[in-house]
Design a protein around this motif. Structure first.
Motif, mmCIF file in Angstrom:
data_model
loop_
_atom_site.group_PDB
_atom_site.id
_atom_site.type_symbol
_atom_site.label_atom_id
_atom_site.label_comp_id
_atom_site.label_asym_id
_atom_site.label_seq_id
_atom_site.Cartn_x
_atom_site.Cartn_y
_atom_site.Cartn_z
ATOM 1 N N GLU A 16 -0.836 -30.853 33.799
ATOM 2 C CA GLU A 16 -1.755 -31.065 32.685
ATOM 3 C C GLU A 16 -2.258 -32.503 32.756
ATOM 4 N N THR A 18 -5.053 -35.272 30.714
ATOM 5 C CA THR A 18 -5.969 -35.531 29.600
ATOM 6 C C THR A 18 -6.943 -36.632 30.001
ATOM 7 N N LEU A 19 -8.134 -36.551 29.431
ATOM 8 C CA LEU A 19 -9.205 -37.492 29.711
ATOM 9 C C LEU A 19 -9.591 -38.191 28.420
ATOM 10 N N GLU A 20 -9.647 -39.502 28.451
ATOM 11 C CA GLU A 20 -10.121 -40.287 27.314
ATOM 12 C C GLU A 20 -11.221 -41.211 27.799
ATOM 13 N N THR A 27 -15.905 -33.459 30.415
ATOM 14 C CA THR A 27 -14.513 -33.018 30.391
ATOM 15 C C THR A 27 -14.053 -32.817 31.829
ATOM 16 N N SER A 30 -8.086 -28.817 33.133
ATOM 17 C CA SER A 30 -6.652 -29.025 32.995
ATOM 18 C C SER A 30 -6.008 -27.686 32.689
ATOM 19 N N TYR A 101 -12.893 -44.376 32.113
ATOM 20 C CA TYR A 101 -12.077 -43.297 31.559
ATOM 21 C C TYR A 101 -10.609 -43.636 31.755
ATOM 22 N N LEU A 103 -7.106 -41.380 32.536
ATOM 23 C CA LEU A 103 -6.479 -40.092 32.825
ATOM 24 C C LEU A 103 -4.976 -40.226 32.600
ATOM 25 N N THR A 104 -4.380 -39.225 31.971
ATOM 26 C CA THR A 104 -2.926 -39.209 31.781
ATOM 27 C C THR A 104 -2.389 -37.884 32.303
ATOM 28 N N SER A 109 4.770 -31.185 32.513
ATOM 29 C CA SER A 109 3.948 -29.978 32.675
ATOM 30 C C SER A 109 3.819 -29.540 34.125
#
Length: 152
Positions: A16, A18-20, A27, A30, A101, A103-104, A109
């Motif tokens: 998994e 995430t994008l910030e 987007t 994931s 951006y 990414l995490t 996961s």
């Protein structure tokens, strides 16, 4: 957490991510693909747009491996469970823009190719099976030898 701390065996996984950052319109898919080879992790980042012409990760520039329907990049993953700053250059506007951006990648996961929990033992499922069969064969051979020796 680093790839060394995770002790993932070589192979293909999903994770998994995430994008910030950015405008919030872009987007990424994931979970995403994660390949581990020789202690290095590489993620396949699939953008919702095909207008990304490069990414910068850790100061290195990465070109897309595909721009058909989506821009797809293969980038190194140096850290899990904390933000990794990247730049995506988008050509969707009148002029190209580098967008920052974060990414995490969530280590809890990570799943193996078959959807099961990640193999962190360093042994693949096939290798583990071979070890089990070898041990069973050695035990059987010992039992047969003992039975032969007691009949004499």
């Amino acid at each position: 957490m680093t790839i060394d701390e995770l002790q993932l065996a070589d192979g293909n996984y999903t994770v998994e991510v995430t994008l910030e950052g950015g405008s919030g319109r872009a987007t990424i898919e994931s979970p995403t693909g994660l390949c581990v080879e020789d202690g290095q992790a590489t993620a396949e980042i699939v953008w919702s747009s095909n207008h990304y012409d490069y990414m910068i990760v850790g100061g290195e520039k990465y070109l897309p491996v595909s721009t058909d329907e989506h821009s797809v990049f293969e980038i190194p993953v140096e850290v899990f469970d904390e933000g990794m700053d990247v730049i995506g250059d988008t050509t969707a506007m009148s002029t190209p823009h580098e967008v920052e951006y974060t990414l995490t990648f969530a280590s809890d996961s990570i799943k193996g190719e078959n959807g099961g929990a990640a193999d962190k033992s360093g042994l693949s499922t096939v290798a583990a099976g071979i070890v089990i069969v070898a041990v069973a064969a050695a035990i059987a051979a010992t039992v047969i030898r003992k039975k032969r020796n007691t009949k004499a």
